[in-house]
Design a protein around this motif. Structure first.
Motif, PDB file in Angstrom:
ATOM      1  N   ILE A  48      -2.818   5.366  -3.070  1.00  0.00           N
ATOM      2  CA  ILE A  48      -4.061   6.360  -2.647  1.00  0.00           C
ATOM      3  C   ILE A  48      -3.527   7.626  -2.876  1.00  0.00           C
ATOM      4  CG2 ILE A  48      -5.117   7.119  -0.618  1.00  0.00           C
ATOM      5  CD1 ILE A  48      -3.916   4.383   0.735  1.00  0.00           C
ATOM      6  N   ASP A  49      -4.275   8.483  -3.384  1.00  0.00           N
ATOM      7  CA  ASP A  49      -4.000  10.032  -3.625  1.00  0.00           C
ATOM      8  C   ASP A  49      -5.400  10.774  -3.611  1.00  0.00           C
ATOM      9  OD1 ASP A  49      -2.627  12.390  -4.796  1.00  0.00           O
ATOM     10  OD2 ASP A  49      -1.095  10.992  -4.990  1.00  0.00           O
ATOM     11  N   VAL A  50      -5.358  11.781  -3.885  1.00  0.00           N
ATOM     12  CA  VAL A  50      -6.302  12.904  -3.722  1.00  0.00           C
ATOM     13  C   VAL A  50      -6.790  13.347  -5.170  1.00  0.00           C
ATOM     14  CG1 VAL A  50      -5.748  13.655  -1.391  1.00  0.00           C
ATOM     15  CG2 VAL A  50      -4.774  14.739  -3.382  1.00  0.00           C
ATOM     16  N   VAL A  73       0.663  -1.347  -0.029  1.00  0.00           N
ATOM     17  CA  VAL A  73      -0.196  -0.025  -0.060  1.00  0.00           C
ATOM     18  C   VAL A  73       0.904   1.144   0.017  1.00  0.00           C
ATOM     19  CG1 VAL A  73      -1.656   1.374   1.202  1.00  0.00           C
ATOM     20  CG2 VAL A  73      -1.898  -1.174   1.129  1.00  0.00           C
ATOM     21  N   GLU A  74       0.486   2.011  -0.720  1.00  0.00           N
ATOM     22  CA  GLU A  74       1.189   3.492  -1.002  1.00  0.00           C
ATOM     23  C   GLU A  74       0.552   4.605  -0.575  1.00  0.00           C
ATOM     24  OE1 GLU A  74       3.446   3.985  -4.520  1.00  0.00           O
ATOM     25  OE2 GLU A  74       4.190   5.862  -4.100  1.00  0.00           O
ATOM     26  N   PHE A  75       0.542   5.390   0.195  1.00  0.00           N
ATOM     27  CA  PHE A  75       0.029   6.720   0.473  1.00  0.00           C
ATOM     28  C   PHE A  75       0.809   7.678  -0.347  1.00  0.00           C
ATOM     29  CE2 PHE A  75      -0.812   4.140   4.240  1.00  0.00           C
ATOM     30  CZ  PHE A  75      -2.452   4.061   4.647  1.00  0.00           C
ATOM     31  N   GLY A  76      -0.081   8.551  -1.270  1.00  0.00           N
ATOM     32  CA  GLY A  76       0.634   9.418  -1.863  1.00  0.00           C
ATOM     33  C   GLY A  76       1.193   8.879  -3.273  1.00  0.00           C
ATOM     34  N   VAL A  77       0.192   8.076  -4.222  1.00  0.00           N
ATOM     35  CA  VAL A  77       1.005   7.344  -5.103  1.00  0.00           C
ATOM     36  C   VAL A  77       1.428   8.088  -6.391  1.00  0.00           C
ATOM     37  CG1 VAL A  77      -1.283   6.647  -6.353  1.00  0.00           C
ATOM     38  CG2 VAL A  77       0.449   5.191  -6.425  1.00  0.00           C
ATOM     39  N   ARG A  82       4.878   6.097 -10.218  1.00  0.00           N
ATOM     40  CA  ARG A  82       6.361   5.984 -10.677  1.00  0.00           C
ATOM     41  C   ARG A  82       7.013   4.793  -9.788  1.00  0.00           C
ATOM     42  NH1 ARG A  82      10.301   9.456  -9.359  1.00  0.00           N
ATOM     43  NH2 ARG A  82       9.191   9.225  -7.373  1.00  0.00           N
ATOM     44  N   THR A  83       7.006   5.324  -8.499  1.00  0.00           N
ATOM     45  CA  THR A  83       7.361   4.354  -7.481  1.00  0.00           C
ATOM     46  C   THR A  83       6.653   3.134  -7.351  1.00  0.00           C
ATOM     47  OG1 THR A  83       8.355   6.103  -6.154  1.00  0.00           O
ATOM     48  CG2 THR A  83       7.876   3.988  -4.871  1.00  0.00           C
ATOM     49  N   ALA A  84       5.253   2.972  -7.668  1.00  0.00           N
ATOM     50  CA  ALA A  84       4.741   1.799  -7.539  1.00  0.00           C
ATOM     51  C   ALA A  84       4.859   0.902  -9.009  1.00  0.00           C
ATOM     52  CB  ALA A  84       2.698   2.289  -7.832  1.00  0.00           C
TER      53      ALA A  84
END
Ligand SMILES: C[S@@+](CC[C@H](N)C(=O)[O-])C[C@H]1O[C@@H](n2cnc3c(N)ncnc32)[C@H](O)[C@@H]1O
Length: 207
Positions: free
Chosen positions: A85-87, A59-63, A67-69
Motif C-alpha cells: 500500500i502507498d500514496v 501486507v505492507e503499509f508504505g511499500v 524493495r522490501t516486498a
C-alpha cells in the motif's frame, strides 16, 4: 525514514529487546536490491520476522519502491500473495521528515512478481478499511509515521492478521522525528506483548 549515524540508542527505548540471533537472522538474497531506509541488518531482520509467521499472505503499509516486498518474496517461498500500500505522487505526509519518501515509481522492484499487488489510495491507508485488505499472516507497518498513521495502520493490522501471525513496525527509535516510539510504548504500557529487535528500528508483536 533514512538511517542516521548513531541510529541505535537502547537506553532510550522502553520496549524489551530480543537478539537478532533469537529471531533467526541470517544472510539473505538481495540480488538487485538496495537497502535505502534500512540500517545494517534490518532487511535481514524483517525477513526473519516474516519467516517466523510462515506467511502465505503479507501486507505492507508504505511499500515505497517495493524493495522490501521483493526481498520477502525472494527469500520466503511460502508467500502466495503480497499486497503493498502507498500514496500517489503529490501526497503531503504528516511528518516533515517523510515528505521526500513518496515514490515516483511505486513498487517497481516487485511488480514483475505475480504474487504482488499494488494498492494506491488518495490518502493511503487512511482511506482503507479492514475489508479492503486480505486476511494475512505478516504485516509490515512502514507507512505514515505520524501518530494517526501508526494508530490507523496498527488497528487495520490487528483486524487482518490471523492468530499466530506477526505485526512488525519500522522506525521504533529515539530520534524524535516520528511518532512510532511514543505510540508503541503506549501500547506496550497497555499490555500489548511488543518486543523490539536489538540493534534495529524494528518492533514486533505476535497476534
Ligand atoms: C520509509 S518509506 C517505506 C519503505 C518501504 N517499506 C521499504 O521497506 O522499502 C515510507 C513510505 O510510506 C508511504 N506513506 C506515507 N504515508 C502513507 C499512507 N498514509 N499510507 C500508505 N503509505 C504511506 C510513503 O509514500 C513511503 O513510500
Amino acid at each position: 525514514m533514512a538511517p542516521q549515524p548513531n541510529f541505535y540508542n537502547p537506553l532510550s527505548l522502553q520496549i524489551p529487546a530480543v537478539t537478532q540471533d533469537s529471531i533467526g537472522c541470517t544472510p539473505i538474497d538481495k540480488t538487485g536490491l538496495n537497502t535505502r531506509f534500512m540500517n545494517p541488518g534490518e532487511l535481514e531482520a524483517v525477513v526473519a520476522l516474516a519467516r517466523l509467521a510462515k506467511p502465505k499472505v503479507v501486507v505492507e503499509f508504505g511499500v515505497n519502491e517495493g524493495r522490501t516486498a521483493k526481498a520477502l518474496m525472494l527469500n520466503i517461498d511460502t508467500i502466495e500473495r503480497y499486497v503493498g500500500i502507498d500514496v500517489p505522487q503529490g501526497y503531503v505526509t504528516d511528518k516533515a521528515v517523510q515528505r521526500r519518501e513518496v515514490p515516483q515509481q511505486p513498487a517497481h522492484f516487485a511488480l514483475d512478481d505475480p504474487r504482488f499487488r499494488l494498492l494506491i489510495a488518495r490518502r493511503g491507508s487512511h482511506d482503507l478499511a479492514a475489508d479492503d485488505l486480505p486476511k494475512c499472516d505478516f504485516v509490515f507497518i512502514d507507512g505514515d509515521h505520524g501518530r494517526a498513521g501508526v494508530v490507523k495502520d496498527t488497528l487495520l493490522a490487528t483486524r487482518i492478521v490471523r492468530p499466530g501471525g506477526i505485526i512488525a513496525w519500522h522506525d521504533y527509535h529515539h530520534l524524535g522525528t516520528v511518532d512510532v516510539r511514543e505510540v508503541l510504548e503506549e501500547y506496550y504500557d497497555a499490555g500489548r506483548p511488543i518486543q523490539h529487535v536489538e540493534g534495529t528500528w524494528l518492533a514486533f508483536m505476535r497476534v
